[in-house]
Design a protein around this motif. Structure first.
Motif, PDB file in Angstrom:
ATOM      1  N   LYS A  71     -12.452 -52.842  -4.871  1.00 57.09           N
ATOM      2  CA  LYS A  71     -10.986 -53.184  -4.832  1.00 57.09           C
ATOM      3  C   LYS A  71     -10.671 -53.470  -3.257  1.00 57.09           C
ATOM      4  O   LYS A  71     -11.111 -53.190  -2.445  1.00 57.09           O
ATOM      5  CB  LYS A  71     -10.665 -51.758  -5.150  1.00 57.09           C
ATOM      6  CG  LYS A  71      -9.279 -51.955  -5.625  1.00 57.09           C
ATOM      7  CD  LYS A  71      -8.851 -50.828  -6.338  1.00 57.09           C
ATOM      8  CE  LYS A  71      -7.381 -50.599  -6.488  1.00 57.09           C
ATOM      9  NZ  LYS A  71      -6.876 -49.270  -7.153  1.00 57.09           N
ATOM     10  N   PHE A  72      -9.952 -54.628  -3.123  1.00 55.66           N
ATOM     11  CA  PHE A  72      -9.022 -55.102  -1.870  1.00 55.66           C
ATOM     12  C   PHE A  72      -7.680 -54.936  -2.074  1.00 55.66           C
ATOM     13  O   PHE A  72      -7.258 -55.470  -3.299  1.00 55.66           O
ATOM     14  CB  PHE A  72      -9.665 -56.466  -1.447  1.00 55.66           C
ATOM     15  CG  PHE A  72      -9.091 -56.870  -0.379  1.00 55.66           C
ATOM     16  CD1 PHE A  72      -9.165 -56.461   0.959  1.00 55.66           C
ATOM     17  CD2 PHE A  72      -7.957 -57.837  -0.478  1.00 55.66           C
ATOM     18  CE1 PHE A  72      -8.496 -57.030   2.124  1.00 55.66           C
ATOM     19  CE2 PHE A  72      -7.332 -58.323   0.407  1.00 55.66           C
ATOM     20  CZ  PHE A  72      -7.464 -57.830   1.925  1.00 55.66           C
ATOM     21  N   PHE A 102     -17.395 -47.430   0.631  1.00 54.73           N
ATOM     22  CA  PHE A 102     -15.964 -47.259   0.432  1.00 54.73           C
ATOM     23  C   PHE A 102     -15.489 -48.094  -0.887  1.00 54.73           C
ATOM     24  O   PHE A 102     -16.083 -49.131  -1.005  1.00 54.73           O
ATOM     25  CB  PHE A 102     -15.226 -47.603   1.303  1.00 54.73           C
ATOM     26  CG  PHE A 102     -15.073 -46.882   2.731  1.00 54.73           C
ATOM     27  CD1 PHE A 102     -14.510 -45.999   2.918  1.00 54.73           C
ATOM     28  CD2 PHE A 102     -16.031 -47.482   3.777  1.00 54.73           C
ATOM     29  CE1 PHE A 102     -14.632 -45.264   4.315  1.00 54.73           C
ATOM     30  CE2 PHE A 102     -16.132 -47.024   4.966  1.00 54.73           C
ATOM     31  CZ  PHE A 102     -15.440 -45.620   5.090  1.00 54.73           C
ATOM     32  N   HIS A 103     -14.774 -47.548  -1.953  1.00 54.94           N
ATOM     33  CA  HIS A 103     -14.460 -48.375  -3.083  1.00 54.94           C
ATOM     34  C   HIS A 103     -13.419 -48.958  -2.986  1.00 54.94           C
ATOM     35  O   HIS A 103     -13.062 -50.206  -3.736  1.00 54.94           O
ATOM     36  CB  HIS A 103     -14.204 -47.218  -4.098  1.00 54.94           C
ATOM     37  CG  HIS A 103     -13.114 -46.398  -3.929  1.00 54.94           C
ATOM     38  ND1 HIS A 103     -11.605 -46.718  -4.225  1.00 54.94           N
ATOM     39  CD2 HIS A 103     -12.998 -44.781  -4.078  1.00 54.94           C
ATOM     40  CE1 HIS A 103     -10.779 -45.647  -3.785  1.00 54.94           C
ATOM     41  NE2 HIS A 103     -11.724 -44.547  -3.807  1.00 54.94           N
ATOM     42  N   THR A 104     -12.519 -48.686  -1.732  1.00 58.12           N
ATOM     43  CA  THR A 104     -11.329 -49.671  -1.454  1.00 58.12           C
ATOM     44  C   THR A 104     -11.292 -50.206  -0.155  1.00 58.12           C
ATOM     45  O   THR A 104     -11.641 -49.282   0.909  1.00 58.12           O
ATOM     46  CB  THR A 104     -10.227 -48.860  -2.048  1.00 58.12           C
ATOM     47  OG1 THR A 104     -10.153 -48.719  -3.284  1.00 58.12           O
ATOM     48  CG2 THR A 104      -8.871 -49.819  -1.746  1.00 58.12           C
ATOM     49  N   VAL A 105     -11.029 -51.400   0.121  1.00 59.84           N
ATOM     50  CA  VAL A 105     -10.611 -51.816   1.442  1.00 59.84           C
ATOM     51  C   VAL A 105      -9.282 -52.289   1.515  1.00 59.84           C
ATOM     52  O   VAL A 105      -8.896 -52.838   0.609  1.00 59.84           O
ATOM     53  CB  VAL A 105     -11.526 -52.954   1.973  1.00 59.84           C
ATOM     54  CG1 VAL A 105     -11.143 -53.533   3.115  1.00 59.84           C
ATOM     55  CG2 VAL A 105     -12.877 -52.786   2.076  1.00 59.84           C
ATOM     56  N   ARG A 106      -8.408 -51.524   2.447  1.00 59.52           N
ATOM     57  CA  ARG A 106      -6.882 -52.174   2.457  1.00 59.52           C
ATOM     58  C   ARG A 106      -6.793 -52.820   3.928  1.00 59.52           C
ATOM     59  O   ARG A 106      -6.957 -52.211   4.993  1.00 59.52           O
ATOM     60  CB  ARG A 106      -6.137 -51.024   2.564  1.00 59.52           C
ATOM     61  CG  ARG A 106      -5.996 -50.272   1.309  1.00 59.52           C
ATOM     62  CD  ARG A 106      -5.086 -49.002   1.153  1.00 59.52           C
ATOM     63  NE  ARG A 106      -4.934 -48.356  -0.408  1.00 59.52           N
ATOM     64  CZ  ARG A 106      -4.597 -47.449  -0.742  1.00 59.52           C
ATOM     65  NH1 ARG A 106      -4.107 -46.607   0.264  1.00 59.52           N
ATOM     66  NH2 ARG A 106      -4.339 -47.002  -1.861  1.00 59.52           N
ATOM     67  N   LEU A 107      -6.157 -53.810   3.827  1.00 58.18           N
ATOM     68  CA  LEU A 107      -5.945 -54.615   4.956  1.00 58.18           C
ATOM     69  C   LEU A 107      -4.497 -54.448   5.624  1.00 58.18           C
ATOM     70  O   LEU A 107      -3.621 -54.290   4.860  1.00 58.18           O
ATOM     71  CB  LEU A 107      -5.818 -56.250   4.911  1.00 58.18           C
ATOM     72  CG  LEU A 107      -5.762 -56.970   6.273  1.00 58.18           C
ATOM     73  CD1 LEU A 107      -6.789 -57.017   7.206  1.00 58.18           C
ATOM     74  CD2 LEU A 107      -5.286 -58.397   5.518  1.00 58.18           C
ATOM     75  N   LEU A 129      -9.827 -64.785   6.085  1.00 56.12           N
ATOM     76  CA  LEU A 129     -10.681 -64.379   4.726  1.00 56.12           C
ATOM     77  C   LEU A 129     -12.062 -64.309   5.101  1.00 56.12           C
ATOM     78  O   LEU A 129     -12.669 -63.629   4.197  1.00 56.12           O
ATOM     79  CB  LEU A 129     -10.261 -65.995   4.147  1.00 56.12           C
ATOM     80  CG  LEU A 129     -10.966 -65.862   2.739  1.00 56.12           C
ATOM     81  CD1 LEU A 129     -10.697 -64.750   1.811  1.00 56.12           C
ATOM     82  CD2 LEU A 129     -10.938 -67.322   1.949  1.00 56.12           C
ATOM     83  N   THR A 130     -12.670 -64.715   6.004  1.00 60.04           N
ATOM     84  CA  THR A 130     -13.952 -64.585   6.196  1.00 60.04           C
ATOM     85  C   THR A 130     -14.263 -62.828   6.835  1.00 60.04           C
ATOM     86  O   THR A 130     -15.164 -62.370   6.287  1.00 60.04           O
ATOM     87  CB  THR A 130     -14.415 -65.737   7.559  1.00 60.04           C
ATOM     88  OG1 THR A 130     -14.323 -66.818   7.173  1.00 60.04           O
ATOM     89  CG2 THR A 130     -15.859 -65.260   8.038  1.00 60.04           C
ATOM     90  N   LEU A 131     -13.331 -62.551   7.662  1.00 60.12           N
ATOM     91  CA  LEU A 131     -13.451 -61.299   7.912  1.00 60.12           C
ATOM     92  C   LEU A 131     -13.360 -60.287   6.692  1.00 60.12           C
ATOM     93  O   LEU A 131     -14.070 -59.257   6.625  1.00 60.12           O
ATOM     94  CB  LEU A 131     -12.149 -60.937   8.720  1.00 60.12           C
ATOM     95  CG  LEU A 131     -12.169 -59.652   9.313  1.00 60.12           C
ATOM     96  CD1 LEU A 131     -12.109 -59.366  10.869  1.00 60.12           C
ATOM     97  CD2 LEU A 131     -10.878 -58.701   8.586  1.00 60.12           C
ATOM     98  N   ILE A 132     -12.230 -60.474   5.845  1.00 55.69           N
ATOM     99  CA  ILE A 132     -11.996 -59.615   4.618  1.00 55.69           C
ATOM    100  C   ILE A 132     -13.314 -59.782   3.927  1.00 55.69           C
ATOM    101  O   ILE A 132     -13.764 -58.466   3.274  1.00 55.69           O
ATOM    102  CB  ILE A 132     -10.904 -60.073   4.066  1.00 55.69           C
ATOM    103  CG1 ILE A 132      -9.724 -60.043   4.585  1.00 55.69           C
ATOM    104  CG2 ILE A 132     -10.786 -59.430   2.551  1.00 55.69           C
ATOM    105  CD1 ILE A 132      -8.273 -60.449   4.092  1.00 55.69           C
ATOM    106  N   GLN A 133     -13.805 -60.974   3.414  1.00 52.88           N
ATOM    107  CA  GLN A 133     -14.997 -61.387   2.600  1.00 52.88           C
ATOM    108  C   GLN A 133     -16.340 -60.338   3.303  1.00 52.88           C
ATOM    109  O   GLN A 133     -16.977 -59.506   2.547  1.00 52.88           O
ATOM    110  CB  GLN A 133     -15.572 -62.483   2.308  1.00 52.88           C
ATOM    111  CG  GLN A 133     -14.263 -63.291   1.776  1.00 52.88           C
ATOM    112  CD  GLN A 133     -14.634 -64.870   1.602  1.00 52.88           C
ATOM    113  OE1 GLN A 133     -15.163 -65.457   2.414  1.00 52.88           O
ATOM    114  NE2 GLN A 133     -14.493 -65.500   0.518  1.00 52.88           N
ATOM    115  N   VAL A 149      -8.605 -51.757   7.301  1.00 53.07           N
ATOM    116  CA  VAL A 149      -9.062 -52.603   8.432  1.00 53.07           C
ATOM    117  C   VAL A 149      -7.786 -53.101   9.212  1.00 53.07           C
ATOM    118  O   VAL A 149      -6.892 -53.381   8.379  1.00 53.07           O
ATOM    119  CB  VAL A 149      -9.856 -53.719   7.677  1.00 53.07           C
ATOM    120  CG1 VAL A 149     -10.122 -54.881   8.684  1.00 53.07           C
ATOM    121  CG2 VAL A 149     -11.032 -53.201   6.991  1.00 53.07           C
ATOM    122  N   ILE A 150      -7.870 -52.945  10.521  1.00 55.01           N
ATOM    123  CA  ILE A 150      -7.084 -53.380  11.338  1.00 55.01           C
ATOM    124  C   ILE A 150      -7.804 -54.335  12.302  1.00 55.01           C
ATOM    125  O   ILE A 150      -8.572 -53.848  12.796  1.00 55.01           O
ATOM    126  CB  ILE A 150      -6.180 -52.586  12.090  1.00 55.01           C
ATOM    127  CG1 ILE A 150      -5.364 -51.502  10.918  1.00 55.01           C
ATOM    128  CG2 ILE A 150      -5.109 -52.937  13.034  1.00 55.01           C
ATOM    129  CD1 ILE A 150      -4.635 -50.182  11.614  1.00 55.01           C
TER     130      ILE A 150
END
Length: 112
Positions: free
Chosen positions: A106-107, A6-11, A92-96, A34-35
């Motif tokens: 991109k995040f 994926f080019h983008t991850v959105r939290l 932060l660990t999960l996002i990384q 990501v949820i």
């Protein structure tokens, strides 16, 4: 769900379950939402167990609705994010981990 690139991850955080947000106006197969249920969500302030259960149920339902609209969603329940399972000691660990795993460049997140 097997993760692709994926080019983008959105939290999406549990208090941001707004189906009217502009993010959801267009389906893009290159955007992963990501949820995640996190242990820290139920420990930073004392909450009644029923409130926590309702909060997590709302998150799961929101993920299901986004998928039904065609969005790519990774929903991680409390077991998935527990320290012993994936090693997500915090958000932060999960996002990384997720950004790296899917090769995103991109995040994005919504302001609290």
């Amino acid at each position: 769900m097997q993760l692709q690139q994926f080019h983008t991850v959105r939290l999406i955080l549990g208090d941001q379950l707004n189906a009217q947000h502009s993010w959801f106006n267009r389906v893009d197969d290159q955007v992963l939402y990501v949820i995640a249920e996190l242990h820290q969500e139920n420990t930073y302030v004392t909450h009644h167990v029923q409130k926590i259960c309702a909060f997590f149920a709302a998150m799961a339902q929101f993920a299901k609705e986004l998928r039904a609209q065609g969005h790519q969603v990774l929903y991680l329940n409390l077991d998935d994010t527990h320290d012993g399972t994936q090693g997500y000691s915090d958000l932060l660990t999960l996002i990384q981990h997720q950004v790296t795993q899917v090769g995103a460049i991109k995040f994005e997140y919504q302001r609290p």
